[in-house]
Design a protein around this motif. Structure first.
Motif, PDB file in Angstrom:
ATOM      1  N   ALA A 176     -15.679  48.752  16.145  1.00  0.00           N
ATOM      2  CA  ALA A 176     -14.527  49.736  14.635  1.00  0.00           C
ATOM      3  C   ALA A 176     -15.279  49.435  13.417  1.00  0.00           C
ATOM      4  O   ALA A 176     -15.664  49.872  12.870  1.00  0.00           O
ATOM      5  CB  ALA A 176     -13.811  47.918  14.529  1.00  0.00           C
ATOM      6  N   ASN A 177     -16.683  48.662  13.553  1.00  0.00           N
ATOM      7  CA  ASN A 177     -17.699  48.302  12.734  1.00  0.00           C
ATOM      8  C   ASN A 177     -18.157  50.118  12.776  1.00  0.00           C
ATOM      9  O   ASN A 177     -18.459  50.442  11.898  1.00  0.00           O
ATOM     10  CB  ASN A 177     -18.978  47.512  13.284  1.00  0.00           C
ATOM     11  N   ILE A 178     -18.337  50.728  14.045  1.00  0.00           N
ATOM     12  CA  ILE A 178     -18.947  52.015  14.173  1.00  0.00           C
ATOM     13  C   ILE A 178     -18.105  52.692  13.457  1.00  0.00           C
ATOM     14  O   ILE A 178     -19.016  53.859  12.644  1.00  0.00           O
ATOM     15  CB  ILE A 178     -19.547  51.870  15.434  1.00  0.00           C
ATOM     16  N   ALA A 229     -19.231  40.205  30.909  1.00  0.00           N
ATOM     17  CA  ALA A 229     -17.980  39.965  30.215  1.00  0.00           C
ATOM     18  C   ALA A 229     -18.053  39.897  28.412  1.00  0.00           C
ATOM     19  O   ALA A 229     -16.963  39.200  28.430  1.00  0.00           O
ATOM     20  CB  ALA A 229     -17.385  37.796  31.298  1.00  0.00           C
ATOM     21  N   LEU A 230     -18.733  38.254  28.416  1.00  0.00           N
ATOM     22  CA  LEU A 230     -18.903  37.979  26.795  1.00  0.00           C
ATOM     23  C   LEU A 230     -19.623  39.630  26.400  1.00  0.00           C
ATOM     24  O   LEU A 230     -18.041  39.760  25.163  1.00  0.00           O
ATOM     25  CB  LEU A 230     -20.275  37.606  26.843  1.00  0.00           C
ATOM     26  N   PHE A 231     -20.766  41.184  26.727  1.00  0.00           N
ATOM     27  CA  PHE A 231     -19.962  41.766  25.988  1.00  0.00           C
ATOM     28  C   PHE A 231     -19.001  42.970  25.911  1.00  0.00           C
ATOM     29  O   PHE A 231     -18.482  42.837  24.461  1.00  0.00           O
ATOM     30  CB  PHE A 231     -20.809  42.786  26.740  1.00  0.00           C
ATOM     31  N   SER A 232     -18.274  42.312  27.480  1.00  0.00           N
ATOM     32  CA  SER A 232     -16.477  43.258  26.556  1.00  0.00           C
ATOM     33  C   SER A 232     -15.290  42.904  25.816  1.00  0.00           C
ATOM     34  O   SER A 232     -15.563  42.998  25.615  1.00  0.00           O
ATOM     35  CB  SER A 232     -15.956  43.001  28.375  1.00  0.00           C
ATOM     36  N   LEU A 233     -15.143  41.498  25.648  1.00  0.00           N
ATOM     37  CA  LEU A 233     -15.265  40.976  24.474  1.00  0.00           C
ATOM     38  C   LEU A 233     -15.620  41.044  23.453  1.00  0.00           C
ATOM     39  O   LEU A 233     -15.004  41.739  21.844  1.00  0.00           O
ATOM     40  CB  LEU A 233     -14.890  39.652  24.137  1.00  0.00           C
ATOM     41  N   ILE A 234     -17.083  41.296  22.779  1.00  0.00           N
ATOM     42  CA  ILE A 234     -17.652  41.886  21.433  1.00  0.00           C
ATOM     43  C   ILE A 234     -17.751  42.828  21.332  1.00  0.00           C
ATOM     44  O   ILE A 234     -17.483  43.313  20.690  1.00  0.00           O
ATOM     45  CB  ILE A 234     -18.923  41.462  21.821  1.00  0.00           C
ATOM     46  N   ARG A 235     -17.538  43.752  22.144  1.00  0.00           N
ATOM     47  CA  ARG A 235     -17.645  45.406  21.920  1.00  0.00           C
ATOM     48  C   ARG A 235     -16.542  46.194  21.412  1.00  0.00           C
ATOM     49  O   ARG A 235     -16.833  46.417  20.112  1.00  0.00           O
ATOM     50  CB  ARG A 235     -17.397  45.496  23.148  1.00  0.00           C
ATOM     51  N   GLU A 252     -30.278  42.437  22.540  1.00  0.00           N
ATOM     52  CA  GLU A 252     -30.547  43.483  23.166  1.00  0.00           C
ATOM     53  C   GLU A 252     -29.342  44.875  23.397  1.00  0.00           C
ATOM     54  O   GLU A 252     -29.354  45.572  22.560  1.00  0.00           O
ATOM     55  CB  GLU A 252     -31.459  43.858  24.498  1.00  0.00           C
ATOM     56  N   ALA A 253     -28.764  43.900  23.673  1.00  0.00           N
ATOM     57  CA  ALA A 253     -27.204  44.498  24.216  1.00  0.00           C
ATOM     58  C   ALA A 253     -26.613  44.931  22.939  1.00  0.00           C
ATOM     59  O   ALA A 253     -26.134  46.507  22.520  1.00  0.00           O
ATOM     60  CB  ALA A 253     -26.498  44.252  25.132  1.00  0.00           C
ATOM     61  N   ILE A 254     -26.351  43.992  22.079  1.00  0.00           N
ATOM     62  CA  ILE A 254     -25.339  44.953  20.835  1.00  0.00           C
ATOM     63  C   ILE A 254     -27.038  45.068  19.864  1.00  0.00           C
ATOM     64  O   ILE A 254     -26.220  46.094  19.277  1.00  0.00           O
ATOM     65  CB  ILE A 254     -25.505  42.984  20.348  1.00  0.00           C
ATOM     66  N   ALA A 255     -27.895  45.071  19.756  1.00  0.00           N
ATOM     67  CA  ALA A 255     -28.108  46.079  18.955  1.00  0.00           C
ATOM     68  C   ALA A 255     -28.518  46.997  19.652  1.00  0.00           C
ATOM     69  O   ALA A 255     -28.233  47.858  18.790  1.00  0.00           O
ATOM     70  CB  ALA A 255     -29.714  45.522  19.272  1.00  0.00           C
ATOM     71  N   ASP A 256     -28.750  47.898  20.521  1.00  0.00           N
ATOM     72  CA  ASP A 256     -28.767  48.721  21.371  1.00  0.00           C
ATOM     73  C   ASP A 256     -27.569  49.414  21.410  1.00  0.00           C
ATOM     74  O   ASP A 256     -27.595  50.842  20.632  1.00  0.00           O
ATOM     75  CB  ASP A 256     -29.181  49.126  22.729  1.00  0.00           C
ATOM     76  N   TYR A 257     -26.047  48.479  21.196  1.00  0.00           N
ATOM     77  CA  TYR A 257     -25.281  49.760  21.098  1.00  0.00           C
ATOM     78  C   TYR A 257     -24.483  49.776  19.818  1.00  0.00           C
ATOM     79  O   TYR A 257     -24.627  50.681  19.485  1.00  0.00           O
ATOM     80  CB  TYR A 257     -23.986  48.999  22.081  1.00  0.00           C
ATOM     81  N   SER A 258     -24.805  49.218  19.192  1.00  0.00           N
ATOM     82  CA  SER A 258     -24.555  49.867  17.393  1.00  0.00           C
ATOM     83  C   SER A 258     -25.279  50.210  16.669  1.00  0.00           C
ATOM     84  O   SER A 258     -24.630  51.193  15.935  1.00  0.00           O
ATOM     85  CB  SER A 258     -24.697  47.923  16.765  1.00  0.00           C
TER      86      SER A 258
END
Length: 94
Positions: A59-61, A48-54, A28-34
């Motif tokens: 970059a894709n945005i 912590a995991l989201f801070s690595l994925i962000r 949900e966090a990845i989808a909402d942010y993207s």
């Protein structure tokens, strides 16, 4: 806002050992942010995991935003595609 986003295999693999609740939270966090640039409210390991994925999502945005600018304007040297062959360097004398 965006209609699509890229979801990488590495995202899924990084969430492999999370509980089902935390996986859902991350998806949900990845989808909402993207899609909507909605900042997630996460705690603990998902944070912590989201801070690595962000950075990958950011970059894709940015690529998406640049693509919506339409590319280089007509007549710009960056818009030209050259297919000239480079001359061969045939050195017969020294």
């Amino acid at each position: 806002m965006r209609d699509t986003f890229i979801f990488y295999r590495s995202f899924k693999e990084s969430m492999g050992n999370l509980s089902d609740k935390d996986k859902l939270t991350m998806y949900e966090a990845i989808a909402d942010y993207s899609l909507d640039m909605k900042e997630p409210d996460l705690e603990g390991f998902p944070k912590a995991l989201f801070s690595l994925i962000r950075p990958i999502l950011d970059a894709n945005i940015q690529r998406w935003r640049n693509g919506h600018k339409g590319g280089a304007p007509m007549g710009n040297a960056n818009a030209k595609k050259t297919t000239k062959k480079q001359p061969k360097f045939n050195r017969k004398t020294t």
